[in-house]
Design a protein around this motif. Structure first.
Motif, PDB file in Angstrom:
ATOM      1  N   SER A  95       0.836  -1.218   0.000  1.00 48.64           N
ATOM      2  CA  SER A  95       0.000   0.000   0.000  1.00 48.64           C
ATOM      3  C   SER A  95       0.862   1.256   0.000  1.00 48.64           C
ATOM      4  CB  SER A  95      -0.891   0.049   1.242  1.00 48.64           C
ATOM      5  OG  SER A  95      -1.665  -1.106   1.312  1.00 48.64           O
ATOM      6  N   LEU A  96       1.920   1.236   0.803  1.00 53.57           N
ATOM      7  CA  LEU A  96       2.789   2.420   0.883  1.00 53.57           C
ATOM      8  C   LEU A  96       3.511   2.673  -0.437  1.00 53.57           C
ATOM      9  CD1 LEU A  96       4.260   1.749   4.433  1.00 53.57           C
ATOM     10  CD2 LEU A  96       2.948   3.784   3.792  1.00 53.57           C
ATOM     11  N   ALA A  97       3.753   1.599  -1.194  1.00 48.28           N
ATOM     12  CA  ALA A  97       4.472   1.753  -2.471  1.00 48.28           C
ATOM     13  C   ALA A  97       3.596   2.382  -3.553  1.00 48.28           C
ATOM     14  CB  ALA A  97       4.992   0.394  -2.939  1.00 48.28           C
ATOM     15  N   THR A  98       2.309   2.605  -3.235  1.00 47.23           N
ATOM     16  CA  THR A  98       1.419   3.182  -4.268  1.00 47.23           C
ATOM     17  C   THR A  98       0.969   4.596  -3.920  1.00 47.23           C
ATOM     18  OG1 THR A  98      -0.548   2.332  -3.176  1.00 47.23           O
ATOM     19  CG2 THR A  98       0.479   0.893  -4.795  1.00 47.23           C
ATOM     20  N   VAL A  99       1.421   5.142  -2.772  1.00 52.22           N
ATOM     21  CA  VAL A  99       0.917   6.469  -2.394  1.00 52.22           C
ATOM     22  C   VAL A  99       1.473   7.537  -3.333  1.00 52.22           C
ATOM     23  CG1 VAL A  99       0.618   5.862   0.036  1.00 52.22           C
ATOM     24  CG2 VAL A  99       2.743   6.939  -0.705  1.00 52.22           C
ATOM     25  N   GLU A 100       0.911   8.736  -3.212  1.00 48.76           N
ATOM     26  CA  GLU A 100       1.265   9.787  -4.173  1.00 48.76           C
ATOM     27  C   GLU A 100       2.649  10.380  -3.911  1.00 48.76           C
ATOM     28  OE1 GLU A 100      -0.872  13.780  -5.832  1.00 48.76           O
ATOM     29  OE2 GLU A 100      -2.107  12.321  -4.770  1.00 48.76           O
TER      30      GLU A 100
END
Length: 544
Positions: A95-100
């Motif tokens: 999830s963290l690898a997809t944040v803006e």
């Protein structure tokens, strides 16, 4: 009591939930930084079943909180039960690898790369590789850019079928519609190439490199250059010329100066990667062009590589290449200054006689350059030049330049020139100073321009210590005394300052009988500044 105990064990997670829902960012940040303590209190099983799902579900926060979380999770392997459970850390990190926010994504990728090594080959295929695939085919460009940094860590340890899938995903991302994704792929191309089998470097990587190096975005092309250097180190010599060099030649002439700058910046690495033959045939002409580039930044980047480039040339042709190809390009100030600043190294490579013939005109031209900062840089290299060229050559060719700087219209140049004389005397000795420098300096005491007369005093201040007592007393002091009668107050108060400066070099008899009367006369001058500095000198030299 048993109830209280069980409540006790729920306490850390309850507190964490409260803190993570608190409005104060600092409090949320602190609780994330204490995660390992909370995980220890919960034990490995509850960390896996309660803490990680909670963290995965609550990933919508300030960037700094997410950044701290991404970093913490990279060190969590033992807290979830060791390598066999390390895959439990993948969901929150995914999830963290997809944040803006880029820094958060980068940190999540860094943590994923770190924990990938702790996965067994089986877990890598069952858990890690599917995550990479999901990211690589995500709808948002953010997840696709993150995927680019994960291919190389899982490729070496998976089966050939999975390897083929990974190569395919990487190929797809290299031609993604979004420039940011292509940029991420280009930045990881060299790293990915290093873990591939040679046959796939030739069949897959080269075509990707060629495509990225001619991308419409210069930000992608310049990253491809860096990859090209890495790829060149992997290929056998006979393949380089056909597979890599045409693309790199094209990059050295790219229409965007940023791409040419990257080529210049990576030039020494490239030279080492391709070896002596290609250097002679391909890199020398490319380097010449970069030294003559129309953009100052590119010329400066190439200039910074002159020394390394010359050192790494094959010995049999080194001198010829430098004399016929490199030195003639030395038209731009920044390139010349770079060669001159690395003179001791370049000298070892070429030999001083040839160097002096080709560099001397450049030195003279720079010494008279319209930009005073260029003149200043040359002055700073003068002692180095003098040491390399020797005293006769120096006297014949460069002495007059050093004297000319003393009357430059820019004060910073006059000041540096004075300091330069002192360093030259330290190199060549007091006798040399007495014969060549001192007469010229003292001659300026009669100059109609009072600024030049003052320069005489500044030079005497600098030279008295290195020239020693005899020369100072016999040759310099009489001139200082004579200048105490100058009509310009500025000169007179500088006489007082000079006497204070050179006093320690003189013997006590001279101080009492000659210096003291002059200072006393200046101490009763009509000018307030002259009086002040004369009195200060009398007190510092204890002549009162």
């Amino acid at each position: 009591m048993a109830g209280a105990d069980s409540d006790d064990s729920l306490y850390p997670i309850a507190v964490l939930i409260d803190e993570l829902r608190n409005e104060d960012v600092q409090l949320r940040l602190n609780s994330i930084k204490k995660l390992s303590t909370i995980a220890l209190a919960l034990g490995v099983e509850r960390t896996r079943t309660e803490l990680l799902p909670f963290l995965t579900d609550t990933i919508y926060d300030e960037d700094e909180v997410l950044l701290a979380l991404a970093e913490q999770l990279g060190n969590f392997t033992m807290l979830v039960g060791g390598p066999e459970y390390v895959h439990c850390l993948l969901p929150p990190l995914e999830s963290l690898a997809t944040v803006e926010e880029t820094v958060v994504r980068d940190k999540a990728v860094e943590s994923l790369r770190k924990i990938s090594h702790e996965h067994s080959p089986v877990d890598l295929e069952v858990h890690f590789e599917p995550l990479v695939k999901r990211l690589a085919s995500g709808d948002w460009f953010t997840s696709r850019t993150s995927a680019c940094g994960l291919f190389s860590v899982c490729y070496p340890r998976v089966s050939s079928t999975v390897k083929a899938e990974i190569r395919q995903h990487f190929r797809t991302l290299c031609s993604d519609d979004t420039p940011m994704v292509r940029r991420a792929a280009a930045s990881k191309l060299g790293e990915f190439a290093k873990v591939l089998e040679l046959e796939y470097v030739k069949s897959d990587i080269i075509s990707l490199f060629t495509a990225l190096a001619s991308d419409e975005q210069d930000s992608v092309r310049l990253l491809a250059v860096e990859a090209g250097v890495s790829i060149a180190t992997l290929l056998p010599q006979e393949d380089l010329e056909a597979l890599v060099m045409p693309t790199l030649r094209q990059a050295a002439e790219d229409k965007s100066w940023r791409v040419r700058y990257m080529v210049a910046d990576k030039f020494s690495d490239l030279q080492k990667a391709v070896g002596p033959e290609i250097t002679k045939n391909d890199l020398v002409p490319a380097f010449q062009n970069l030294l003559k580039d129309c953009e100052a930044e590119v010329r400066a980047a190439a200039a910074n590589k002159v020394k390394e480039f010359c050192e790494n040339l094959p010995e049999d042709s080194r001198e010829t290449i430098i004399m016929t190809h490199i030195l003639p390009c030395v038209k731009c100030p920044e390139v010349r200054l770079n060669i001159i600043s690395n003179l001791d190294c370049v000298n070892e490579v070429i030999g001083i006689r040839q160097l002096s013939q080709s560099l001397l005109p450049a030195i003279v031209e720079l010494a008279e350059d319209a930009k005073w900062r260029v003149r200043l840089a040359i002055i700073e290299y003068m002692p180095l030049l003098a040491g390399q060229l020797g005293v006769e050559f120096f006297d014949e060719k460069l002495n007059s330049l050093c004297m000319a700087w003393l009357v430059d219209h820019v004060y910073a140049i006059r000041e540096a020139a004075t300091c330069n004389l002192m360093k030259l005397v330290e190199k060549f000795g007091a006798e040399w100073a007495q014969n060549t420098i001192v007469p010229k300096v003292l001659g300026m005491a009669n100059d109609p321009n009072y600024l030049h007369r003052m320069t005489t005093l500044f030079c005497i201040n600098a030279l008295s210590e290195v020239c020693g007592q005899e020369i100072t007393t016999k040759h310099m002091l009489p001139v200082v005394f004579k200048m105490s009668n100058d009509q310009v107050a500025n000169v007179r108060f500088n006489v007082a300052k000079s006497l204070q400066k050179i006093g320690p070099v003189l013997d006590s008899n001279c101080l009492q009988t000659e210096v003291k009367p002059v200072l006393e006369k200046l101490a009763s001058d009509q000018d307030i500044d002259v009086k002040y500095f004369a009195q200060e000198a009398i007190s510092v030299l204890s002549l009162a």
